[in-house]
Design an enzyme around this catalytic site. Sequence first.
Site, PDB file in Angstrom:
ATOM      1  N   GLY A  20      46.520  56.302  47.241  1.00 45.57           N
ATOM      2  CA  GLY A  20      46.512  54.833  47.611  1.00 45.57           C
ATOM      3  C   GLY A  20      47.945  54.596  47.818  1.00 45.57           C
ATOM      4  N   ALA A  70      50.277  53.262  46.018  1.00 46.47           N
ATOM      5  CA  ALA A  70      51.311  53.829  45.008  1.00 46.47           C
ATOM      6  C   ALA A  70      51.491  55.348  45.220  1.00 46.47           C
ATOM      7  CB  ALA A  70      50.732  53.526  43.415  1.00 46.47           C
ATOM      8  N   TRP A  85      40.584  48.616  50.210  1.00 47.65           N
ATOM      9  CA  TRP A  85      39.634  47.347  50.127  1.00 47.65           C
ATOM     10  C   TRP A  85      40.523  46.021  50.130  1.00 47.65           C
ATOM     11  CZ3 TRP A  85      34.244  47.556  48.942  1.00 47.65           C
ATOM     12  CH2 TRP A  85      33.765  49.057  48.958  1.00 47.65           C
ATOM     13  N   GLU A 141      48.008  31.578  48.346  1.00 50.33           N
ATOM     14  CA  GLU A 141      46.788  31.999  47.510  1.00 50.33           C
ATOM     15  C   GLU A 141      46.966  31.103  46.116  1.00 50.33           C
ATOM     16  OE1 GLU A 141      46.249  36.322  47.400  1.00 50.33           O
ATOM     17  OE2 GLU A 141      45.760  36.154  49.361  1.00 50.33           O
ATOM     18  N   HIS A 171      37.419  38.607  39.445  1.00 52.98           N
ATOM     19  CA  HIS A 171      37.319  37.800  40.777  1.00 52.98           C
ATOM     20  C   HIS A 171      36.334  36.651  40.854  1.00 52.98           C
ATOM     21  CE1 HIS A 171      38.033  36.448  44.776  1.00 52.98           C
ATOM     22  NE2 HIS A 171      39.156  37.316  44.887  1.00 52.98           N
ATOM     23  N   ARG A 209      42.875  32.419  38.647  1.00 53.20           N
ATOM     24  CA  ARG A 209      41.206  33.326  38.744  1.00 53.20           C
ATOM     25  C   ARG A 209      40.721  32.971  37.555  1.00 53.20           C
ATOM     26  NH1 ARG A 209      42.978  38.663  42.290  1.00 53.20           N
ATOM     27  NH2 ARG A 209      43.047  37.671  44.385  1.00 53.20           N
ATOM     28  N   HIS A 256      37.610  42.514  38.817  1.00 49.73           N
ATOM     29  CA  HIS A 256      38.111  42.896  40.246  1.00 49.73           C
ATOM     30  C   HIS A 256      39.601  43.691  39.798  1.00 49.73           C
ATOM     31  CE1 HIS A 256      39.824  42.125  43.918  1.00 49.73           C
ATOM     32  NE2 HIS A 256      40.970  41.139  43.702  1.00 49.73           N
ATOM     33  N   ARG A 274      46.841  38.964  36.500  1.00 48.08           N
ATOM     34  CA  ARG A 274      47.708  39.155  37.468  1.00 48.08           C
ATOM     35  C   ARG A 274      47.453  37.944  38.650  1.00 48.08           C
ATOM     36  NH1 ARG A 274      46.447  40.948  42.712  1.00 48.08           N
ATOM     37  NH2 ARG A 274      44.163  41.514  42.445  1.00 48.08           N
ATOM     38  N   LEU A 306      49.357  44.950  45.484  1.00 47.86           N
ATOM     39  CA  LEU A 306      49.783  46.172  46.251  1.00 47.86           C
ATOM     40  C   LEU A 306      51.117  46.218  46.150  1.00 47.86           C
ATOM     41  CD1 LEU A 306      47.888  45.526  49.741  1.00 47.86           C
ATOM     42  CD2 LEU A 306      47.634  47.494  48.177  1.00 47.86           C
TER      43      LEU A 306
END
Length: 527
Positions: free
Chosen positions: A13, A15, A44, A112, A236, A284, A345, A380, A386
């Site tokens: 991925g 990382a 995703w 966000e 999430h 969240r 999530h 988080r 990412l």
Amino acid sequence: MAETSDVLIVGSGAAGLTAAINLADRFKVTVLAKGALNEGSTAWAQGGIAAVLEPGDTFEAHIADTMIAGAGLNDRATVEFVVENAPAAIERLAKLGVPFNADGDSLHLTREGGHSARRIVHVDDATGWAVQEALLNAARANPNITLVPDMVAIDLATSRHEERYSGAGNVWGVYAVNRATGHVELFTANATILATGGAGRTYLFSTAPKGATGDGIAMAWRAGCRISNMEMMQFHPTCLYNLEVKNFLITEAVRGEGGRLINPTTGKRFMTYYDAERMELAPRDVVARAIDAEIKRYGLDYVHLDISHMPAEFVKGHFPNIYEKLIGLGIDMTAGPIPVVPAQHYTCGGIVIDLDGRTDLPGLYAAGECTESGLHGANRLASNSLLECFVFGEAAAKHIIANWDDLPPAPAIRPWDESRVADSDEEVVIKQNWTEIRRFMWNYVGIVRTTKRLERAAHRIKMLNDEVADYYGHFRVTPDLIELRNLLQAAELIVRSALHRHESRGLHYTLDYPETAREAVDTVLVP
């Protein structure tokens, strides 16, 4: 025979590939993927990548937002390090060809939950897919990078596996099952980087891809690494409720652009009762607990997320992929509400690392969701995930390059012993145990916890540990058995950590200790 390279990376991925690309100028790098090369969580990720790029926005504000979301459990030095490296990471991705949405001459930035400014760069609502494609293309084009799909890592090869046994604790690579042949292969290297993602599939409802079974965390723990803050499991708030499609995420940005949460029974917008000031843009954990409370109080299966009051063209323009996907399922988000439910999530805890991506074991590095770097703390912040992959993938690569002379090549390692085991005749046992773990983790170790529920989960884990260990000892290893073993190990680490924390902070909310302690202390488990 062992397959040897200079650096071995487990995980393909954001990382893992970032590390590989940074290392490949000088070294031969092998990247193992558990399934297809683009099957991990990166592809995703819908939201985007957070970075200070807007005039008037500051590093200080991004740092503060991250610390507030993390409920003070973050390590400030790590947060500063990641935030300050974010703009350069975005620039490098743009150079690799990631087609970020533009706004005139500059990048289009969205906002966000938890962010005090617009600072999310994105590619429509499918940023992760674009990033994964760009990184994979760069890795494929590099002759020093060997990409090996369909390799399921079983365990780290350490000093204990040397032909001349040693207790030194060095990591020399991994043993992995080749899905095509069913045989175990040994991959050795001077340095190994775990970039294996999170442990989301320990839960019944999860937005994580099916391979997110905590493999790297479990392997590192078995080899002797400390694991931290595993109780901090992010849920999430808005996963599509659909019996056919189990893990389709409705991005945070839908709420960022005006989406409202409605109780389908009362027809009321319910965030007013839980966080009147921030409403749907609260962090969240607050939103997920509010939805959980409404679902439990009214006996609902889901709540409604409604953005249909906004112009249809606006909705389609901002969320083309989500719109298309929902239309295919018979839901028109421009005309009516979307049924949503919270789902696991993100794994905020993991393998303890320093700012160079180093773990406790010589020769072993880790980056991304499988780690506890100190960035996320108790929760988080949106679109910092990412970002962590890029910054730490590069940091690990830099440290390996700078300290190459201190990383000796692997000594002779014993091959995997396949002599004593038979083929399993009981695939149904694996499936049964898997389902049981995911169900009791959801019910007992979910969004709201109690000591009694956690103890019930611990009791179930103890019984299953014996069963799985017995099974693992007698039968040939298969990908399913490896995942079950790691899933159970991850569940145990989560429950142990949750029982250890006698307060509610961030994502860990327990009815027995509803107050937040004055001092924020990491939960650190030592093997």
